[in-house]
Design a protein around this motif. Structure first.
Motif, short mmCIF file in Angstrom:
data_model
loop_
_atom_site.label_atom_id
_atom_site.label_comp_id
_atom_site.label_asym_id
_atom_site.label_seq_id
_atom_site.Cartn_x
_atom_site.Cartn_y
_atom_site.Cartn_z
N VAL A 156 -26.52 60.44 -14.87
CA VAL A 156 -26.41 59.82 -16.20
C VAL A 156 -27.17 58.51 -16.23
CG1 VAL A 156 -24.80 58.76 -17.83
CG2 VAL A 156 -24.23 60.95 -16.77
N GLY A 157 -27.05 57.71 -15.17
CA GLY A 157 -27.76 56.43 -15.13
C GLY A 157 -29.27 56.61 -15.16
N VAL A 158 -29.77 57.61 -14.43
CA VAL A 158 -31.21 57.87 -14.43
C VAL A 158 -31.67 58.32 -15.81
CG1 VAL A 158 -33.00 59.41 -13.51
CG2 VAL A 158 -31.32 58.39 -11.96
N VAL A 159 -30.89 59.16 -16.46
CA VAL A 159 -31.26 59.65 -17.80
C VAL A 159 -31.25 58.49 -18.80
CG1 VAL A 159 -30.55 61.14 -19.71
CG2 VAL A 159 -30.47 62.00 -17.36
N ARG A 160 -30.25 57.63 -18.72
CA ARG A 160 -30.20 56.47 -19.64
C ARG A 160 -31.40 55.56 -19.43
NH1 ARG A 160 -25.44 52.95 -19.31
NH2 ARG A 160 -26.02 52.34 -21.43
N LEU A 161 -31.75 55.32 -18.17
CA LEU A 161 -32.89 54.45 -17.89
C LEU A 161 -34.19 55.07 -18.38
CD1 LEU A 161 -34.20 51.99 -16.64
CD2 LEU A 161 -34.04 53.09 -14.38
N SER A 162 -34.34 56.38 -18.18
CA SER A 162 -35.55 57.04 -18.66
C SER A 162 -35.67 56.96 -20.17
CB SER A 162 -35.58 58.51 -18.20
OG SER A 162 -34.58 59.27 -18.85
N ALA A 163 -34.52 57.09 -20.87
CA ALA A 163 -34.53 56.99 -22.33
C ALA A 163 -34.92 55.58 -22.78
CB ALA A 163 -33.17 57.38 -22.90
N ALA A 164 -34.40 54.57 -22.09
CA ALA A 164 -34.73 53.18 -22.45
C ALA A 164 -36.20 52.88 -22.19
CB ALA A 164 -33.84 52.22 -21.65
N CYS A 165 -36.78 53.57 -21.22
CA CYS A 165 -38.20 53.35 -20.90
C CYS A 165 -39.13 54.23 -21.73
CB CYS A 165 -38.44 53.64 -19.42
SG CYS A 165 -37.65 52.49 -18.29
N GLY A 166 -38.56 55.16 -22.49
CA GLY A 166 -39.40 56.08 -23.26
C GLY A 166 -40.10 57.10 -22.40
N VAL A 167 -39.52 57.43 -21.25
CA VAL A 167 -40.12 58.40 -20.33
C VAL A 167 -39.54 59.78 -20.61
CG1 VAL A 167 -40.25 59.10 -17.91
CG2 VAL A 167 -40.57 56.71 -18.52
N ASP A 168 -40.41 60.77 -20.74
CA ASP A 168 -39.99 62.16 -20.89
C ASP A 168 -39.61 62.67 -19.50
OD1 ASP A 168 -39.75 64.91 -21.18
OD2 ASP A 168 -41.46 65.11 -22.52
N LEU A 169 -38.32 62.59 -19.17
CA LEU A 169 -37.89 62.87 -17.81
C LEU A 169 -38.13 64.32 -17.38
CD1 LEU A 169 -36.69 61.64 -15.27
CD2 LEU A 169 -34.41 62.08 -16.18
N PRO A 170 -37.81 65.33 -18.21
CA PRO A 170 -38.10 66.71 -17.78
C PRO A 170 -39.58 66.92 -17.44
CG PRO A 170 -36.62 66.74 -19.64
CD PRO A 170 -37.07 65.31 -19.48
N HIS A 171 -40.46 66.37 -18.29
CA HIS A 171 -41.89 66.50 -18.02
C HIS A 171 -42.27 65.76 -16.75
CE1 HIS A 171 -46.21 66.77 -18.80
NE2 HIS A 171 -46.29 65.48 -18.53
N ALA A 172 -41.71 64.57 -16.54
CA ALA A 172 -42.02 63.78 -15.35
C ALA A 172 -41.56 64.50 -14.09
CB ALA A 172 -41.35 62.41 -15.44
N VAL A 173 -40.39 65.15 -14.16
CA VAL A 173 -39.88 65.88 -12.99
C VAL A 173 -40.79 67.07 -12.67
CG1 VAL A 173 -37.99 67.33 -12.16
CG2 VAL A 173 -37.50 65.16 -13.28
N GLU A 174 -41.21 67.81 -13.69
CA GLU A 174 -42.10 68.95 -13.46
C GLU A 174 -43.41 68.50 -12.84
OE1 GLU A 174 -42.62 71.03 -17.09
OE2 GLU A 174 -40.54 71.74 -17.20
N ALA A 175 -43.97 67.39 -13.35
CA ALA A 175 -45.23 66.87 -12.80
C ALA A 175 -45.04 66.41 -11.36
CB ALA A 175 -45.73 65.72 -13.67
N LYS A 176 -43.91 65.77 -11.08
CA LYS A 176 -43.65 65.29 -9.73
C LYS A 176 -43.49 66.45 -8.76
CE LYS A 176 -42.72 62.27 -6.54
NZ LYS A 176 -43.74 61.36 -6.02
N MET A 177 -42.80 67.50 -9.16
CA MET A 177 -42.63 68.66 -8.30
C MET A 177 -43.96 69.35 -8.02
SD MET A 177 -39.00 70.24 -9.63
CE MET A 177 -38.98 71.49 -8.33
N ALA A 178 -44.83 69.38 -9.03
CA ALA A 178 -46.17 69.96 -8.83
C ALA A 178 -46.95 69.14 -7.80
CB ALA A 178 -46.91 70.02 -10.15
N ARG A 179 -46.85 67.81 -7.90
CA ARG A 179 -47.53 66.95 -6.92
C ARG A 179 -46.94 67.13 -5.53
NH1 ARG A 179 -48.42 60.86 -7.88
NH2 ARG A 179 -49.64 61.31 -6.03
N ASN A 180 -45.61 67.28 -5.45
CA ASN A 180 -44.97 67.46 -4.15
C ASN A 180 -45.41 68.77 -3.49
OD1 ASN A 180 -43.62 65.06 -4.34
ND2 ASN A 180 -41.65 65.95 -4.92
N ARG A 181 -45.60 69.80 -4.31
CA ARG A 181 -46.06 71.07 -3.75
C ARG A 181 -47.46 70.93 -3.15
NH1 ARG A 181 -43.02 73.35 -8.10
NH2 ARG A 181 -44.78 73.15 -9.53
N GLU A 182 -48.29 70.06 -3.75
CA GLU A 182 -49.62 69.82 -3.21
C GLU A 182 -49.57 68.98 -1.94
OE1 GLU A 182 -51.89 67.99 -6.25
OE2 GLU A 182 -51.89 69.72 -7.59
#
Length: 226
Positions: A156-182
């Protein structure tokens, strides 16, 4: 994993440590690259939280539902009967909709993430590692309930912080997982703990071998067609 999670929380907070509070509001003082970095660090904290919940046999979606149904109360144990099996979908957008609008600035919300991570680590630090085997079979139900609640509140804290920052968290997680796979190819990294830099040479060697094999195929094809 708990120690790695703390490290990721520290890296997330370091982003805001030296920034002027006015720059942090909606990340309006951040460059596009810096915004992307915030998304990556938020993703790292979330991914390690999910992994820790899995290892501890805590069903994170169920724990979140318990936290939302009784805000401020202790969540009942949300344990997996079949560890390693897929959970119900952890819908971050649904969590965001259930979380109250962020009432604090990003720097303050980052501190709240630290608080939840600290509470989680306090629970984990009471035992030796020999008593903290995957699934935590030696833990009593009350302590497991506290752990489930701490994990859910960290999400919940991570989601609240992402909302306050205007970060699209689901998209960021997908991009991060793609980078991790590389960075961490499963064929090279499975069962290992090395940093991604340890695999750079192996990845280059694999690429070279693949390129050489492709070149050989092209050469053979040219000979057959001649």
């Amino acid at each position: 994993i708990a120690l790695a999670l703390c490290g990721e929380v520290g890296e997330l907070c370091e982003i805001f440590q030296w920034r002027d509070p006015t720059e942090c509001e909606g990340l309006r003082g951040f460059t596009a690259r810096e915004v992307r970095h915030v998304g990556e660090e938020l993703s790292d904290v979330l991914l390690y939280t999910v992994r820790l919940a899995d290892l501890c046999r805590c069903n994170l979606p169920s724990a979140l539902a318990a936290v939302f149904s009784a805000p401020g109360a202790e969540a009942t144990p949300a344990l997996d009967d079949a560890p390693g099996q897929p959970w119900p979908e952890l819908a971050l957008e649904t969590v965001r909709q259930r979380v109250a609008s962020p009432s604090g600035a990003p720097r303050q919300l980052a501190l709240e993430v630290c608080v939840q991570a600290g509470l989680l680590c306090a629970l984990m630090s009471r035992d030796s590692e020999s008593n903290s085997a995957p699934g935590l079979p030696l833990w009593e139900a009350e302590r497991l309930a506290s752990l489930a609640a701490a994990l859910a509140r960290l999400v919940v804290g991570v989601v609240r912080l992402s909302a306050a920052c205007g970060v699209d968290l689901p998209h960021a997680v997908e991009a991060k997982m793609a980078r991790n796979r590389e960075k961490y190819p499963a064929a090279l990294c499975h069962g290992k703990r090395d940093k991604y830099t340890a695999y750079v040479g192996a990845r280059r060697l694999a690429w070279t071998v693949s390129a050489a094999g492709f070149g050989l195929l092209v050469l053979l094809g040219g000979v057959l067609l001649a």
